[in-house]
Design a protein around this motif. Structure first.
Motif, PDB file in Angstrom:
ATOM      1  N   ASP A 168      38.511  47.508  62.569  1.00  0.00           N
ATOM      2  CA  ASP A 168      39.175  46.131  62.925  1.00  0.00           C
ATOM      3  C   ASP A 168      39.078  45.489  61.419  1.00  0.00           C
ATOM      4  OD1 ASP A 168      40.026  46.973  65.389  1.00  0.00           O
ATOM      5  OD2 ASP A 168      37.956  46.188  66.103  1.00  0.00           O
ATOM      6  N   PHE A 169      38.295  45.936  60.747  1.00  0.00           N
ATOM      7  CA  PHE A 169      38.014  45.174  59.519  1.00  0.00           C
ATOM      8  C   PHE A 169      38.754  45.888  58.006  1.00  0.00           C
ATOM      9  CE2 PHE A 169      35.063  43.943  62.554  1.00  0.00           C
ATOM     10  CZ  PHE A 169      34.890  42.648  62.472  1.00  0.00           C
ATOM     11  N   LYS A 170      38.808  45.030  56.947  1.00  0.00           N
ATOM     12  CA  LYS A 170      39.238  45.839  55.788  1.00  0.00           C
ATOM     13  C   LYS A 170      38.026  46.420  55.090  1.00  0.00           C
ATOM     14  CE  LYS A 170      43.300  42.507  54.906  1.00  0.00           C
ATOM     15  NZ  LYS A 170      43.893  41.732  53.873  1.00  0.00           N
ATOM     16  N   PHE A 171      36.854  45.892  55.192  1.00  0.00           N
ATOM     17  CA  PHE A 171      35.799  46.657  54.453  1.00  0.00           C
ATOM     18  C   PHE A 171      34.600  46.457  55.270  1.00  0.00           C
ATOM     19  CE2 PHE A 171      38.513  44.981  51.000  1.00  0.00           C
ATOM     20  CZ  PHE A 171      38.296  45.910  50.045  1.00  0.00           C
ATOM     21  N   LEU A 172      33.662  47.351  55.004  1.00  0.00           N
ATOM     22  CA  LEU A 172      32.429  47.567  55.587  1.00  0.00           C
ATOM     23  C   LEU A 172      31.469  47.503  54.364  1.00  0.00           C
ATOM     24  CD1 LEU A 172      30.409  48.207  58.291  1.00  0.00           C
ATOM     25  CD2 LEU A 172      31.167  50.781  57.654  1.00  0.00           C
ATOM     26  N   ASP A 200      33.632  36.753  54.420  1.00  0.00           N
ATOM     27  CA  ASP A 200      34.729  35.721  54.356  1.00  0.00           C
ATOM     28  C   ASP A 200      35.958  36.116  53.162  1.00  0.00           C
ATOM     29  OD1 ASP A 200      36.056  33.156  54.877  1.00  0.00           O
ATOM     30  OD2 ASP A 200      35.505  33.069  52.843  1.00  0.00           O
ATOM     31  N   GLU A 201      35.315  36.670  52.117  1.00  0.00           N
ATOM     32  CA  GLU A 201      36.066  36.958  51.147  1.00  0.00           C
ATOM     33  C   GLU A 201      37.119  38.271  51.203  1.00  0.00           C
ATOM     34  OE1 GLU A 201      38.082  36.703  47.110  1.00  0.00           O
ATOM     35  OE2 GLU A 201      36.889  35.184  48.244  1.00  0.00           O
ATOM     36  N   PHE A 202      36.422  39.250  52.025  1.00  0.00           N
ATOM     37  CA  PHE A 202      36.982  40.581  52.043  1.00  0.00           C
ATOM     38  C   PHE A 202      37.365  40.929  53.420  1.00  0.00           C
ATOM     39  CE2 PHE A 202      34.877  40.450  47.880  1.00  0.00           C
ATOM     40  CZ  PHE A 202      35.808  41.120  47.251  1.00  0.00           C
ATOM     41  N   ASN A 203      37.050  40.099  54.632  1.00  0.00           N
ATOM     42  CA  ASN A 203      37.451  40.437  56.053  1.00  0.00           C
ATOM     43  C   ASN A 203      36.525  41.578  56.165  1.00  0.00           C
ATOM     44  OD1 ASN A 203      38.177  40.788  58.631  1.00  0.00           O
ATOM     45  ND2 ASN A 203      40.149  41.773  57.881  1.00  0.00           N
ATOM     46  N   ALA A 204      35.184  41.683  55.883  1.00  0.00           N
ATOM     47  CA  ALA A 204      34.332  42.674  55.938  1.00  0.00           C
ATOM     48  C   ALA A 204      33.434  42.804  57.348  1.00  0.00           C
ATOM     49  CB  ALA A 204      33.327  42.749  54.858  1.00  0.00           C
ATOM     50  N   ILE A 229      29.330  35.712  61.663  1.00  0.00           N
ATOM     51  CA  ILE A 229      30.413  36.866  61.427  1.00  0.00           C
ATOM     52  C   ILE A 229      29.846  37.966  62.001  1.00  0.00           C
ATOM     53  CG2 ILE A 229      30.354  36.383  58.986  1.00  0.00           C
ATOM     54  CD1 ILE A 229      28.084  37.971  58.293  1.00  0.00           C
ATOM     55  N   ASP A 230      30.590  38.973  62.221  1.00  0.00           N
ATOM     56  CA  ASP A 230      30.402  40.266  62.874  1.00  0.00           C
ATOM     57  C   ASP A 230      29.362  41.123  62.298  1.00  0.00           C
ATOM     58  OD1 ASP A 230      32.347  40.486  65.414  1.00  0.00           O
ATOM     59  OD2 ASP A 230      33.614  39.760  63.903  1.00  0.00           O
ATOM     60  N   TYR A 231      28.371  41.831  62.840  1.00  0.00           N
ATOM     61  CA  TYR A 231      27.466  42.559  62.266  1.00  0.00           C
ATOM     62  C   TYR A 231      26.990  43.727  63.029  1.00  0.00           C
ATOM     63  CZ  TYR A 231      23.999  39.797  64.310  1.00  0.00           C
ATOM     64  OH  TYR A 231      23.287  39.218  65.206  1.00  0.00           O
ATOM     65  N   LEU A 232      26.622  44.647  62.616  1.00  0.00           N
ATOM     66  CA  LEU A 232      25.842  45.786  63.242  1.00  0.00           C
ATOM     67  C   LEU A 232      24.447  46.059  62.754  1.00  0.00           C
ATOM     68  CD1 LEU A 232      28.609  48.376  63.249  1.00  0.00           C
ATOM     69  CD2 LEU A 232      28.023  46.917  65.130  1.00  0.00           C
ATOM     70  N   ILE A 233      23.452  46.370  63.525  1.00  0.00           N
ATOM     71  CA  ILE A 233      22.023  46.693  62.850  1.00  0.00           C
ATOM     72  C   ILE A 233      21.546  48.088  63.213  1.00  0.00           C
ATOM     73  CG2 ILE A 233      19.572  46.128  63.116  1.00  0.00           C
ATOM     74  CD1 ILE A 233      20.371  43.376  63.821  1.00  0.00           C
ATOM     75  N   LEU A 234      21.593  48.951  62.124  1.00  0.00           N
ATOM     76  CA  LEU A 234      20.958  50.295  62.353  1.00  0.00           C
ATOM     77  C   LEU A 234      19.508  50.282  62.162  1.00  0.00           C
ATOM     78  CD1 LEU A 234      21.954  53.237  62.555  1.00  0.00           C
ATOM     79  CD2 LEU A 234      21.904  53.398  60.166  1.00  0.00           C
ATOM     80  N   LYS A 235      18.927  50.664  63.230  1.00  0.00           N
ATOM     81  CA  LYS A 235      17.258  50.631  62.834  1.00  0.00           C
ATOM     82  C   LYS A 235      16.754  51.776  63.448  1.00  0.00           C
ATOM     83  CE  LYS A 235      13.449  47.688  64.232  1.00  0.00           C
ATOM     84  NZ  LYS A 235      13.071  46.498  65.181  1.00  0.00           N
ATOM     85  N   ASN A 236      15.524  52.280  62.581  1.00  0.00           N
ATOM     86  CA  ASN A 236      14.569  53.228  62.916  1.00  0.00           C
ATOM     87  C   ASN A 236      15.383  54.595  63.292  1.00  0.00           C
ATOM     88  OD1 ASN A 236      12.646  51.552  62.306  1.00  0.00           O
ATOM     89  ND2 ASN A 236      12.211  51.114  64.526  1.00  0.00           N
ATOM     90  N   ILE A 314      33.146  45.442  42.479  1.00  0.00           N
ATOM     91  CA  ILE A 314      33.218  46.592  42.811  1.00  0.00           C
ATOM     92  C   ILE A 314      34.100  46.685  44.029  1.00  0.00           C
ATOM     93  CG2 ILE A 314      31.747  48.604  44.072  1.00  0.00           C
ATOM     94  CD1 ILE A 314      29.299  47.290  42.774  1.00  0.00           C
ATOM     95  N   LEU A 315      34.310  45.745  44.922  1.00  0.00           N
ATOM     96  CA  LEU A 315      35.286  45.946  45.916  1.00  0.00           C
ATOM     97  C   LEU A 315      36.746  45.865  45.637  1.00  0.00           C
ATOM     98  CD1 LEU A 315      32.892  44.009  48.518  1.00  0.00           C
ATOM     99  CD2 LEU A 315      33.343  46.254  48.539  1.00  0.00           C
ATOM    100  N   SER A 316      36.769  45.092  44.552  1.00  0.00           N
ATOM    101  CA  SER A 316      38.097  44.816  44.016  1.00  0.00           C
ATOM    102  C   SER A 316      38.721  46.138  43.575  1.00  0.00           C
ATOM    103  CB  SER A 316      38.300  43.468  42.885  1.00  0.00           C
ATOM    104  OG  SER A 316      37.857  42.504  43.596  1.00  0.00           O
ATOM    105  N   ARG A 317      37.778  46.839  42.900  1.00  0.00           N
ATOM    106  CA  ARG A 317      38.355  48.081  42.451  1.00  0.00           C
ATOM    107  C   ARG A 317      38.605  49.082  43.474  1.00  0.00           C
ATOM    108  NH1 ARG A 317      34.065  47.763  38.329  1.00  0.00           N
ATOM    109  NH2 ARG A 317      33.081  49.392  39.353  1.00  0.00           N
ATOM    110  N   LYS A 318      37.785  49.175  44.576  1.00  0.00           N
ATOM    111  CA  LYS A 318      37.954  50.129  45.520  1.00  0.00           C
ATOM    112  C   LYS A 318      39.183  49.895  46.585  1.00  0.00           C
ATOM    113  CE  LYS A 318      34.847  51.478  48.543  1.00  0.00           C
ATOM    114  NZ  LYS A 318      34.794  52.779  48.615  1.00  0.00           N
ATOM    115  N   GLY A 319      39.594  48.700  46.801  1.00  0.00           N
ATOM    116  CA  GLY A 319      40.513  48.581  47.779  1.00  0.00           C
ATOM    117  C   GLY A 319      40.463  48.808  49.277  1.00  0.00           C
ATOM    118  N   ALA A 320      41.183  48.213  50.051  1.00  0.00           N
ATOM    119  CA  ALA A 320      40.772  48.263  51.499  1.00  0.00           C
ATOM    120  C   ALA A 320      40.686  49.640  52.019  1.00  0.00           C
ATOM    121  CB  ALA A 320      41.881  47.292  52.239  1.00  0.00           C
TER     122      ALA A 320
END
Length: 322
Positions: A168-172, A200-204, A229-236, A314-320
């Motif tokens: 659902d997002f352009k970047f992660l 906010d800048e990259f809809n990430a 903002i939306d986020y995930l936590i990967l722990k242990n 870096i992200l601008s070079r990568k693209g969505a």
């Protein structure tokens, strides 16, 4: 341990038919257990051995199986335990340090091939190259200084499910705000500010990774972004799953700590933040790996805008994302 992977690769290339056995601590065992250049890993668990001396003697018997060559690489400090294990192996050729940066090795007599290791005039020599110096006198070297942590279908499936929200997002974008050494921690508030700006800048979608010692910085970061903002936590999680997840993100920003090296083994662009540590020695060498080193040695003198500008580039070079 990951900085020793080019050494394993060089040995495999020099001796393609050899059986290569690695002795590793429990923590390092998880990092290298599927390494493609090693055939067998012996888990040297000191805590387990102290609880049961019989387990130690079983381990010793597994070492005394007729090795031809025993090698003890050294970059940071001389390990008497490692030197003894090389001697116990009864290998015909035992290669180890005669000295380290001018300091004599008191157990050098355990080796019949001794190498003086001295980088006092080579402060910027990377740890991967330092690991290789133990075998260079024998004509063994490597051009490929990258390191790798394999992962498998189960890990890919885990990453796919864990990151399902990313569609659902352009970047992660991933962040690791913790570090075992407090001096290596960029303030979690800075990570939070950066995550808010980039989201906010990259809809990430924001990913936060955490280990057992990272509760405090992760909680501080989480409180500042929660509800914004939306986020995930990967722990242990186990290493192979962490690698699969980081390999799936568009950018990973991390302190100078173990996860930095794990991220360094992926194809993902990585920004590593350094304070007191010499970045030329420790920063990941794989492709698309970047670092910012505090000019003062204090990691919190790195400005949020400095990291933000590099991330935007870096992200601008990568693209969505697809």
């Amino acid at each position: 341990m990951l900085c020793a992977v080019p050494l394993f690769r060089a040995l495999r290339q020099r001796f393609p038919s050899a059986k290569i056995t690695l002795i590793a601590s429990p923590v390092n065992y998880e990092v290298v257990k599927d390494n493609p250049f090693v055939d067998e890993i012996l888990n040297f668990d000191k805590v387990k051995f102290l609880k049961s001396p019989s387990n130690f003697f079983k381990f010793v018997r597994s070492v005394k199986v007729g090795f031809d060559i025993a090698i003890v690489p050294v970059t940071v400090s001389i390990s008497t335990t490692s030197n003894l294990l090389a001697y116990i192996s009864k290998a015909r050729i035992r290669i180890g340090p005669a000295s380290l940066n001018g300091k004599e090795n008191p157990t050098a007599f355990l080796f019949n091939y001794q190498v003086d290791l001295d980088w006092r005039d080579e402060e910027e020599k990377h740890q991967t190259k330092r690991n290789l110096d133990i075998v260079k006198p024998f004509g063994i070297d490597a051009e490929d200084l990258s390191y790798v942590i394999p992962y498998f279908d189960e890990d890919r499936e885990f990453a796919k499910n864990f990151l399902s929200k990313a569609k659902d997002f352009k970047f992660l974008i991933g962040y690791h705000p913790g570090a075992g050494k407090v001096k290596n921690r960029w303030d979690a508030g800075n990570f939070a500010e950066l995550a808010l700006k980039l989201a906010d800048e990259f809809n990430a979608l924001t990913l936060i990774t955490a280990g057992p010692m990272d509760d405090e910085p992760v909680e501080k970061m989480r409180k500042q972004i929660d509800g914004k903002i939306d986020y995930l936590i990967l722990k242990n999680e186990k290493i192979s799953r962490i690698v699969a997840v980081i390999d799936s993100v568009d950018l990973f920003i991390t302190n100078d700590t173990g996860i930095m090296h794990v991220a360094g083994a992926t194809k993902t662009p990585v920004i590593s933040l350094f304070g007191p540590t010499n970045t030329y020695q420790w920063s990941p060498l794989n492709e698309n790996k970047f670092f910012i080193w505090s000019k003062t040695g204090d990691i919190n003198d790195i400005k949020v805008d400095e990291v933000y500008k590099l991330a935007v580039e870096i992200l601008s070079r990568k693209g969505a994302r697809d």
